[in-house]
Design a protein around this motif. Sequence first.
Motif, short mmCIF file in Angstrom:
data_model
loop_
_atom_site.label_atom_id
_atom_site.label_comp_id
_atom_site.label_asym_id
_atom_site.label_seq_id
_atom_site.Cartn_x
_atom_site.Cartn_y
_atom_site.Cartn_z
N SER A 1 17.75 18.09 36.64
CA SER A 1 18.36 17.14 37.57
C SER A 1 18.88 15.95 36.77
O SER A 1 18.25 15.53 35.79
CB SER A 1 17.33 16.65 38.59
N ALA A 2 20.00 15.39 37.22
CA ALA A 2 20.57 14.21 36.55
C ALA A 2 20.13 12.92 37.23
O ALA A 2 20.62 11.84 36.89
CB ALA A 2 22.09 14.31 36.53
N GLU A 3 19.20 13.02 38.19
CA GLU A 3 18.79 11.81 38.92
C GLU A 3 18.06 10.83 37.97
O GLU A 3 17.38 11.24 37.03
CB GLU A 3 17.86 12.20 40.07
N LEU B 1 27.45 14.02 39.17
CA LEU B 1 28.84 13.54 39.19
C LEU B 1 28.95 12.11 38.67
O LEU B 1 29.93 11.75 38.02
CB LEU B 1 29.41 13.65 40.61
N ASP B 2 27.94 11.29 38.95
CA ASP B 2 27.97 9.91 38.44
C ASP B 2 28.07 9.91 36.91
O ASP B 2 28.79 9.11 36.32
CB ASP B 2 26.70 9.15 38.86
N HIS B 3 27.34 10.81 36.28
CA HIS B 3 27.40 10.89 34.81
C HIS B 3 28.73 11.51 34.37
O HIS B 3 29.42 11.00 33.50
CB HIS B 3 26.27 11.76 34.27
N TYR B 4 29.05 12.64 34.99
CA TYR B 4 30.20 13.43 34.52
C TYR B 4 31.51 12.67 34.70
O TYR B 4 32.42 12.80 33.88
CB TYR B 4 30.25 14.76 35.30
N CYS B 5 31.59 11.90 35.78
CA CYS B 5 32.87 11.25 36.09
C CYS B 5 33.00 9.87 35.46
O CYS B 5 34.07 9.25 35.56
CB CYS B 5 33.03 11.12 37.61
N ILE C 1 22.15 15.25 46.81
CA ILE C 1 21.76 14.04 46.04
C ILE C 1 21.83 14.36 44.54
O ILE C 1 22.34 13.58 43.74
CB ILE C 1 20.35 13.58 46.45
N LYS C 2 21.33 15.55 44.19
CA LYS C 2 21.37 15.97 42.78
C LYS C 2 22.81 16.14 42.30
O LYS C 2 23.15 15.82 41.16
CB LYS C 2 20.67 17.32 42.62
N LEU C 3 23.62 16.66 43.19
CA LEU C 3 25.02 16.87 42.83
C LEU C 3 25.71 15.53 42.55
O LEU C 3 26.40 15.36 41.53
CB LEU C 3 25.73 17.59 43.98
N GLY D 1 35.87 15.05 45.11
CA GLY D 1 36.34 15.65 46.37
C GLY D 1 36.19 17.16 46.32
O GLY D 1 35.70 17.78 47.27
N GLN D 2 36.58 17.75 45.20
CA GLN D 2 36.52 19.21 45.11
C GLN D 2 35.07 19.71 45.08
O GLN D 2 34.72 20.66 45.76
CB GLN D 2 37.27 19.67 43.86
N TRP D 3 34.23 19.07 44.30
CA TRP D 3 32.85 19.54 44.16
C TRP D 3 32.09 19.40 45.48
O TRP D 3 31.32 20.28 45.86
CB TRP D 3 32.13 18.76 43.05
N LEU D 4 32.34 18.30 46.18
CA LEU D 4 31.63 18.11 47.45
C LEU D 4 32.13 19.10 48.49
O LEU D 4 31.34 19.69 49.23
CB LEU D 4 31.79 16.66 47.95
#
Length: 377
Positions: free
Chosen positions: A115-117, A306-310, A300-302, A323-326
């Motif tokens: 998890s990236a949390e 995304l916070d890290h990746y983006c 929440i994990k997603l 938008g696409q991932w969600l």
Amino acid sequence: MRISWDIFCSVVDNFGDIGVTWRLARQLVAEQDMAVCLWVDDLHALCHICPEADANLAEQSLSGVTVKAWPAHWTGTEAADVVIEAFACQLPASYIDAMAERKRPSLWLNLEYLSAEDWVEGCHGLPSLQARGLHKFFFFPGFTAQTGGLLREADLLSRRLAFQGSAQARRQFLARLDIATPPEGRLMSLFGYENSALHSWLDCLVGDTEATLLLIPAGRLDADLERWLQRPDWSVGTPIQRGQLTLQKIPFLSQPDYDQLLWSCDFNLVRGEDSFIRAQWSGKPLLWHIYPQQEQAHLIKLEAFLDHYCADLSPAAQRAVRGQWLAWNRGEAMAARWLALQTVWPELAAHAENWCQKLAKHENMSQALVQFYRNWL
Ligand code: TRH
């Protein structure tokens, strides 16, 4: 004497439990010179990702790893120096006794889900007191230096870059999958769970301006794809064209071959945990179908990932990726999302490689585990 490790894997569903533990076991042997025994309660799952494995053997040696069938009735064995229970599987009670009865008790680790949390950094490495005075430590993989890192073979990126730099290597690999010539347009791979967004995304590709060849390892999406194609007889090796989209079912691959598939494609749809990480090491843009959890906990994990990746993307690319991932993970319509992504494609392609290189600066998980053991001694 080599340090001994017992890794316990209970296959809950799919291939993630065995995918992670089998990869870890091989790395501990090949790169850390450890003596590793992998206990698996369902060897059939291993046979899928490692065709050399034999589901009927109680014990076998594969890539230097001793693989043992984890019997329903435990008969007792000496405990190893380091014991990993993967994903909170339950160790046999008498094995726990054996861990405690050693002259120096075993180091007991629970390997957690990825998890990236943010809270992961605070919990990584924490002990919890167990029966018989043993401590169990929580080992969290993760994307930052404060976590246990990610599984990555030492030579992975150099092998990947060499493969991607060789048109011949890619052509030969694709030929093995019965894809005779490198296709015109884009090449993509699809590995996911049942998803109500799937048909909508396939419809986008049918009417797209660019041609796509979509490769799909046989598995859970077969029935859904057969419905969309209206071809209940669709089989491995038969390409089917619909407008700009050609779909081809391929066999479920060994883990090393699956890596090469990811390296060969321009865009990879992945799922769960291990394929998700491998897609990041491929240096190509990806779309993650996260393992669905109750009460939408997975979203929440997603978002945390995304916070890290983006973080290093332009605002337009951030919006497009989020938008696409969600939409994909909520099973929503994909048309507008797919179009938005096309407008930022060059940025995403460059970002995928940068992201991979950024992650690779951290210690990999097998190094981190061995270091954890050394610090504990
Ligand atoms: O299969 P997964 O969905 O596995 C899991 C499990 O569901 C698990 O219980 C859950 O907790 C976890 O996800 C998050 O997805 P994953 O993790 O990507 O594992 C798939 C493995 O299969 C991975 O090691 C890659 C491998 N693979 C192949 O070897 N060949 C193939 O052709 C494909 C498509 C995958």
